[in-house]
Design a protein around this motif. Structure first.
Motif, mmCIF file in Angstrom:
data_model
loop_
_atom_site.group_PDB
_atom_site.id
_atom_site.type_symbol
_atom_site.label_atom_id
_atom_site.label_comp_id
_atom_site.label_asym_id
_atom_site.label_seq_id
_atom_site.Cartn_x
_atom_site.Cartn_y
_atom_site.Cartn_z
ATOM 1 N N GLU A 1 0.833 -1.208 0.000
ATOM 2 C CA GLU A 1 0.000 0.000 0.000
ATOM 3 C C GLU A 1 0.868 1.258 0.000
ATOM 4 O O GLU A 1 0.545 2.242 -0.663
ATOM 5 C CB GLU A 1 -0.927 0.006 1.224
ATOM 6 C CG GLU A 1 -2.053 -1.001 1.184
ATOM 7 C CD GLU A 1 -1.635 -2.401 1.604
ATOM 8 O OE1 GLU A 1 -2.455 -3.321 1.467
ATOM 9 O OE2 GLU A 1 -0.480 -2.570 2.073
ATOM 10 N N ILE A 2 1.976 1.219 0.745
ATOM 11 C CA ILE A 2 2.877 2.373 0.792
ATOM 12 C C ILE A 2 3.409 2.700 -0.595
ATOM 13 O O ILE A 2 3.494 3.871 -0.991
ATOM 14 C CB ILE A 2 4.040 2.105 1.773
ATOM 15 C CG1 ILE A 2 3.537 2.187 3.215
ATOM 16 C CG2 ILE A 2 5.191 3.099 1.559
ATOM 17 C CD1 ILE A 2 4.550 1.737 4.249
ATOM 18 N N GLU A 3 3.769 1.691 -1.367
ATOM 19 C CA GLU A 3 4.287 1.908 -2.720
ATOM 20 C C GLU A 3 3.291 2.714 -3.558
ATOM 21 O O GLU A 3 3.657 3.686 -4.222
ATOM 22 C CB GLU A 3 4.571 0.566 -3.398
ATOM 23 C CG GLU A 3 5.672 -0.263 -2.749
ATOM 24 C CD GLU A 3 7.064 0.125 -3.200
ATOM 25 O OE1 GLU A 3 7.187 1.033 -4.052
ATOM 26 O OE2 GLU A 3 8.031 -0.478 -2.696
ATOM 27 N N ASP A 4 2.020 2.302 -3.525
ATOM 28 C CA ASP A 4 1.011 2.987 -4.336
ATOM 29 C C ASP A 4 0.662 4.361 -3.775
ATOM 30 O O ASP A 4 0.488 5.321 -4.529
ATOM 31 C CB ASP A 4 -0.256 2.128 -4.436
ATOM 32 C CG ASP A 4 -0.079 0.926 -5.351
ATOM 33 O OD1 ASP A 4 0.838 0.953 -6.191
ATOM 34 O OD2 ASP A 4 -0.859 -0.043 -5.228
ATOM 35 N N ILE A 5 0.565 4.463 -2.444
ATOM 36 C CA ILE A 5 0.245 5.760 -1.836
ATOM 37 C C ILE A 5 1.329 6.785 -2.168
ATOM 38 O O ILE A 5 1.041 7.940 -2.496
ATOM 39 C CB ILE A 5 0.077 5.627 -0.310
ATOM 40 C CG1 ILE A 5 -1.162 4.792 0.022
ATOM 41 C CG2 ILE A 5 -0.044 7.002 0.345
ATOM 42 C CD1 ILE A 5 -1.241 4.366 1.479
ATOM 43 N N ALA A 6 2.583 6.374 -2.095
ATOM 44 C CA ALA A 6 3.692 7.286 -2.390
ATOM 45 C C ALA A 6 3.619 7.798 -3.821
ATOM 46 O O ALA A 6 3.819 8.991 -4.079
ATOM 47 C CB ALA A 6 5.028 6.588 -2.143
#
Length: 369
Positions: free
Chosen positions: A11-16
């Motif tokens: 999720e962090i990858e996409d949120i970033a």
């Protein structure tokens, strides 16, 4: 009944990625922010994301952010103790525990640091912010329009220096905190606009983390867009206006007063061959002009993306020869009110033009959705 969501590494990858697009060129390097958030989640576990509407009205919500020039943060980094310091300062000031954290803006760093802080402090994160994009000065939030005070504002650097501000206006908070930020080396960690759940629900930009994640996922899978071309697919899911496509011919950039100032000049490619555009920025992109005609200004979002991958290109990553597409996105509706325009409109930043909504500027012009 709300379903608890967890923010883990995927999720962090996409949120970033999505938040870097909404950062409108600012908000810091998504790679740097992503590393900080992933490191915290790996060490402390995933973060619970709360829907704004499930927050009790009387609890305290604490925004977390970095202040200063993103280019400085990329080199200086974060010490690791800042979040605990900010939490202790704020909770001691109010004499109450903090219920949850939240980001103050969307951007590659300032969407990531609250995730890292939530992981390390064991607190949930609220799916809300105060901009729906990124802006360079700390009074430039929807909470200012709502009459909320930025102070008490807690500030700390990676060396352990810390201070709490209590100022007469949010603009004064910006002035004084900026001076301290410069003394601390150009970037610091801060908490400001500490508010109740009720105030957050009334004035915040809701579901910004979710929107960032969906945008990031769409960019990651943009090649799987048949029957649309990747470009058509990108513009569709981003609800974007295509303003220009070109090669970076020149970048003028300077760091002044803990801000990145500058201008990028583009030479047209493809259907824009033999045409020229420029984008002016102060941390974030402020104005886009094509052949002398202004096609977008703040507070609408002006975003530069790679023409092949559609990954956002921040102002500190602009390089000669890079091929980019300039895209305009509509801002949060509160920014289009008279109070919003006074706070973040083009004239505040010294641009000699009134604010005209992006979609009106693009009517009948070269831009298209």
């Amino acid at each position: 009944m709300f379903i608890l969501r967890k923010i883990g590494i995927s999720e962090i990858e996409d949120i970033a990625m999505g938040a870097a697009l909404l950062g409108a060129g600012g908000g810091g390097d998504p790679y740097v922010g992503k590393l900080v958030a992933i490191g915290a989640v790996k060490e402390c576990g995933p973060v619970t994301l709360l829907d704004p509407d499930e927050i009790p009205d009387d609890v305290l919500i604490m925004p977390i952010a970095m202040m200063g020039a993103p280019t400085v943060l990329a080199e200086k980094g974060i010490g690791g103790k800042e979040y605990e310091t900010l939490y202790k300062m704020v909770s001691r000031f109010f004499g109450r525990e903090i219920y949850a954290l939240m980001p103050i803006e969307a951007g590659g760093v300032n969407s990531m640091l609250p995730i890292a802080a939530a992981a390390r402090l064991g607190l949930p994160l609220v799916d809300c912010d105060g901009m729906g994009r990124a802006f360079p000065e700390l009074q430039m939030v929807t909470f200012t329009i709502g009459g909320l005070k930025a102070t008490p504002m807690a500030l700390t650097d990676e060396k352990g220096n810390s201070v709490i501000f209590d100022t007469i206006t949010n603009k004064w908070t910006e002035e004084l905190a900026r001076a301290v930020t410069m003394s601390c080396g150009g970037s610091v960690s801060v908490s400001l606009y500490v508010m109740t759940g009720g105030q957050m629900k009334q004035y915040g930009v809701k579901n910004i983390v979710t929107r960032s994640q969906k945008l990031g996922e769409a960019i990651r899978t943009v090649k799987n867009s048949a029957p649309l071309t990747p470009e058509e697919h990108f513009l569709q899911f981003a609800e974007g206006f295509k303003l220009f496509k070109g090669k970076i011919a020149d970048v003028l950039r300077e760091t002044r007063g803990a801000f990145n100032y500058g201008k990028v000049v583009l030479e047209g490619i493809g259907e824009y061959k033999d045409r020229q555009a420029f984008v002016q920025f102060q941390n974030e992109n402020l104005l886009a002009s094509v052949d002398g005609e202004i096609l977008a200004t703040t507070p609408d979002l002006i975003c530069l993306v790679d023409t092949e991958t559609f990954s956002p290109v921040t102002t500190d990553a602009l390089k000669y020869g890079k091929r980019v597409m300039v895209v305009g996105l509509k801002c949060f509706e509160m920014w289009r009110t008279p109070a919003g325009i006074e706070l973040v409109g083009p004239r505040y930043f010294g641009c000699d033009t009134d604010y005209i909504p992006l979609e009106k500027r693009c009517e009948g012009g070269t831009a298209n959705v």
